[in-house]
Design a protein around this motif. Structure first.
Motif, PDB file in Angstrom:
ATOM      1  N   GLY A 199       0.805  -1.213   0.000  1.00 56.07           N
ATOM      2  CA  GLY A 199       0.000   0.000   0.000  1.00 56.07           C
ATOM      3  C   GLY A 199       0.843   1.270   0.000  1.00 56.07           C
ATOM      4  O   GLY A 199       2.041   1.245   0.295  1.00 56.07           O
ATOM      5  N   PRO A 200       0.240   2.430  -0.318  1.00 56.60           N
ATOM      6  CA  PRO A 200       0.978   3.674  -0.532  1.00 56.60           C
ATOM      7  C   PRO A 200       1.528   4.365   0.713  1.00 56.60           C
ATOM      8  O   PRO A 200       2.443   5.178   0.615  1.00 56.60           O
ATOM      9  N   ASP A 201       0.959   4.084   1.889  1.00 54.63           N
ATOM     10  CA  ASP A 201       1.426   4.760   3.098  1.00 54.63           C
ATOM     11  C   ASP A 201       1.206   3.876   4.328  1.00 54.63           C
ATOM     12  O   ASP A 201       0.480   2.884   4.269  1.00 54.63           O
ATOM     13  N   GLN A 202       1.814   4.257   5.444  1.00 51.45           N
ATOM     14  CA  GLN A 202       1.765   3.440   6.658  1.00 51.45           C
ATOM     15  C   GLN A 202       0.346   3.223   7.163  1.00 51.45           C
ATOM     16  O   GLN A 202      -0.023   2.108   7.521  1.00 51.45           O
ATOM     17  N   ALA A 203      -0.459   4.287   7.182  1.00 51.89           N
ATOM     18  CA  ALA A 203      -1.816   4.173   7.717  1.00 51.89           C
ATOM     19  C   ALA A 203      -2.655   3.198   6.898  1.00 51.89           C
ATOM     20  O   ALA A 203      -3.390   2.376   7.447  1.00 51.89           O
ATOM     21  N   THR A 204      -2.537   3.282   5.564  1.00 54.08           N
ATOM     22  CA  THR A 204      -3.292   2.384   4.686  1.00 54.08           C
ATOM     23  C   THR A 204      -2.841   0.942   4.869  1.00 54.08           C
ATOM     24  O   THR A 204      -3.660   0.023   4.959  1.00 54.08           O
ATOM     25  N   ARG A 205      -1.534   0.737   4.933  1.00 53.93           N
ATOM     26  CA  ARG A 205      -0.994  -0.620   5.095  1.00 53.93           C
ATOM     27  C   ARG A 205      -1.383  -1.209   6.443  1.00 53.93           C
ATOM     28  O   ARG A 205      -1.767  -2.384   6.534  1.00 53.93           O
ATOM     29  N   PHE A 206      -1.310  -0.410   7.490  1.00 56.65           N
ATOM     30  CA  PHE A 206      -1.620  -0.900   8.839  1.00 56.65           C
ATOM     31  C   PHE A 206      -3.096  -1.279   8.960  1.00 56.65           C
ATOM     32  O   PHE A 206      -3.433  -2.303   9.555  1.00 56.65           O
ATOM     33  N   GLN A 207      -3.978  -0.463   8.391  1.00 55.82           N
ATOM     34  CA  GLN A 207      -5.405  -0.772   8.457  1.00 55.82           C
ATOM     35  C   GLN A 207      -5.714  -2.045   7.701  1.00 55.82           C
ATOM     36  O   GLN A 207      -6.510  -2.881   8.154  1.00 55.82           O
ATOM     37  N   ALA A 208      -5.086  -2.227   6.544  1.00 56.54           N
ATOM     38  CA  ALA A 208      -5.298  -3.452   5.767  1.00 56.54           C
ATOM     39  C   ALA A 208      -4.809  -4.670   6.536  1.00 56.54           C
ATOM     40  O   ALA A 208      -5.440  -5.736   6.516  1.00 56.54           O
ATOM     41  N   TYR A 209      -3.682  -4.541   7.213  1.00 55.19           N
ATOM     42  CA  TYR A 209      -3.110  -5.610   8.046  1.00 55.19           C
ATOM     43  C   TYR A 209      -4.125  -6.023   9.113  1.00 55.19           C
ATOM     44  O   TYR A 209      -4.404  -7.213   9.309  1.00 55.19           O
ATOM     45  N   LYS A 210      -4.712  -5.044   9.787  1.00 57.26           N
ATOM     46  CA  LYS A 210      -5.691  -5.344  10.837  1.00 57.26           C
ATOM     47  C   LYS A 210      -6.968  -5.955  10.257  1.00 57.26           C
ATOM     48  O   LYS A 210      -7.586  -6.816  10.882  1.00 57.26           O
ATOM     49  N   ASP A 211      -7.353  -5.508   9.062  1.00 57.29           N
ATOM     50  CA  ASP A 211      -8.552  -6.064   8.443  1.00 57.29           C
ATOM     51  C   ASP A 211      -8.377  -7.538   8.104  1.00 57.29           C
ATOM     52  O   ASP A 211      -9.317  -8.327   8.218  1.00 57.29           O
ATOM     53  N   VAL A 212      -7.181  -7.925   7.681  1.00 51.01           N
ATOM     54  CA  VAL A 212      -6.917  -9.335   7.395  1.00 51.01           C
ATOM     55  C   VAL A 212      -7.036 -10.153   8.678  1.00 51.01           C
ATOM     56  O   VAL A 212      -7.659 -11.221   8.705  1.00 51.01           O
ATOM     57  N   LEU A 213      -6.460  -9.649   9.766  1.00 52.12           N
ATOM     58  CA  LEU A 213      -6.546 -10.356  11.044  1.00 52.12           C
ATOM     59  C   LEU A 213      -8.005 -10.499  11.479  1.00 52.12           C
ATOM     60  O   LEU A 213      -8.442 -11.574  11.906  1.00 52.12           O
ATOM     61  N   LYS A 214      -8.755  -9.418  11.361  1.00 48.65           N
ATOM     62  CA  LYS A 214     -10.135  -9.406  11.834  1.00 48.65           C
ATOM     63  C   LYS A 214     -11.006 -10.416  11.105  1.00 48.65           C
ATOM     64  O   LYS A 214     -11.846 -11.095  11.721  1.00 48.65           O
ATOM     65  N   ASP A 215     -10.830 -10.545   9.808  1.00 50.82           N
ATOM     66  CA  ASP A 215     -11.725 -11.398   9.040  1.00 50.82           C
ATOM     67  C   ASP A 215     -11.184 -12.794   8.796  1.00 50.82           C
ATOM     68  O   ASP A 215     -11.834 -13.604   8.134  1.00 50.82           O
ATOM     69  N   THR A 216      -9.985 -13.088   9.313  1.00 50.63           N
ATOM     70  CA  THR A 216      -9.454 -14.446   9.151  1.00 50.63           C
ATOM     71  C   THR A 216      -8.975 -14.999  10.492  1.00 50.63           C
ATOM     72  O   THR A 216      -9.659 -15.786  11.127  1.00 50.63           O
ATOM     73  N   PHE A 217      -7.812 -14.596  10.940  1.00 52.45           N
ATOM     74  CA  PHE A 217      -7.262 -15.161  12.179  1.00 52.45           C
ATOM     75  C   PHE A 217      -8.117 -14.831  13.398  1.00 52.45           C
ATOM     76  O   PHE A 217      -8.150 -15.596  14.361  1.00 52.45           O
TER      77      PHE A 217
END
Length: 316
Positions: free
Chosen positions: A203-221
């Motif tokens: 992703g283009p910036d830290q905030a976007t990448r971090f939110q996507a990281y958390k979204d993966v955790l939330k909907d899978t792990f």
């Protein structure tokens, strides 16, 4: 990377203990297991540090993305037809969180973060190698050109493998929800998990990448497909690694076998060593923190839980 097949959980001896049960040791590595200081620095540079005080977050700490309400998971179990644990039954009966119980992971959330962190670094290195080799291709000729092409392919393969490893876990977890949610909603969640994995890694910036990281955790792990309510004393003893849910006879459930196979197929070697997968008691029996009772009286028609899928993080 993937090791299709592998050992079965049913070939092992399992036990659900109590507060007095002694264990030889906990499986413990957490989100930063196997990372050196330089790698940790790279991860913080990629994802950033967010918030302040008690809300301060970064990918090197355990990120809790699941709902604290037991009803979230008992409802999911009821809709999918999965048998309930005694703790889930208590929560279902009272409409409140069951006493002396906690929300446990089958594939530990720290396992998810550990894999995600390592694969992020792998993806970044692959991207760096691809870019450098693509630059060489502009002027290379003959044997040098052939070698540069090989490097480009290798860099792209590393990126694909890193995304594939995380996705292997995600898809196996989301498979649990096919009996709970409408088919199109599950498909949306699967698509979102892939898009968010890619956004987290590039992703283009830290905030976007971090939110996507958390979204993966939330909907899978941290999704209902990987969580259940079990005995709190056992959950405190059984740490990172794999915590197999058992049926009423103390045998691994179909869900346990499916997620265990995902762990065997996509888990990196460092997490598949005998002392890194299971927590065992003094008799060498593998410990579990949950034990199912009989199948629910009636299975409700699959329906959306109202929350809908996690939306893919937008690229800016």
């Amino acid at each position: 990377m993937a090791r299709i097949g592998g050992p079965k959980l049913g070939n092992n001896s399992f036990k659900v203990g109590d507060s007095k049960t002694k264990v030889n040791g906990q499986v413990k590595y957490g989100p930063t297991g196997g990372l050196n200081d330089k790698q940790k620095q790279h991860l913080n540079e990629h994802y950033g540090k967010h918030g302040a005080g008690v809300k301060k977050q970064n990918v090197l700490d355990r990120l809790t993305q699941y709902n604290a309400s037991h009803s979230t998971y008992t409802d999911a179990a009821q809709k999918s037809g999965r048998p309930l644990t005694p703790q889930e039954q208590a929560a279902r009966r009272t409409g409140q969180n069951a006493p002396d119980s906690s929300i446990n992971h089958v594939i530990a959330s720290a396992t998810g973060q550990n894999v995600f962190n390592h694969e992020t670094l792998r993806f970044k290195q692959g991207a760096k190698d691809t870019q450098a080799s693509a630059g060489e291709l502009k002027t290379a000729t003959g044997a040098a050109q052939t070698e540069a092409q090989k490097k480009v392919r290798k860099g792209l393969a590393e990126q694909a493998a890193s995304v594939g490893r995380v996705q292997g876990y995600s898809r196996a977890t989301l498979a649990e929800r096919k009996g709970e949610l409408k088919a199109d909603v599950v498909q949306q969640k699967q698509d979102a998990a892939l898009k968010n994995t890619l956004t987290a890694m590039q992703g283009p910036d830290q905030a976007t990448r971090f939110q996507a990281y958390k979204d993966v955790l939330k909907d899978t792990f941290d999704a209902p497909g990987n969580l259940r309510v079990g005995d709190i004393t056992q959950n405190k003893k059984i740490s990172t690694g794999f915590d197999a849910p058992l049926d009423k006879n103390g045998k691994p459930t179909e869900r346990a076998e499916r997620l265990y196979q995902a762990h065997q197929n996509y888990g990196p070697e460092r997490l598949l060593k005998d002392d890194s997968v299971f927590t065992k008691n003094s008799k060498g029996e593998i410990m579990s923190s949950s034990h199912h009772t009989d199948v629910p009286d009636k299975k409700r028609k699959a329906e959306d839980d109202g929350g809908g899928p996690s939306k893919p993080t937008k690229r800016r």
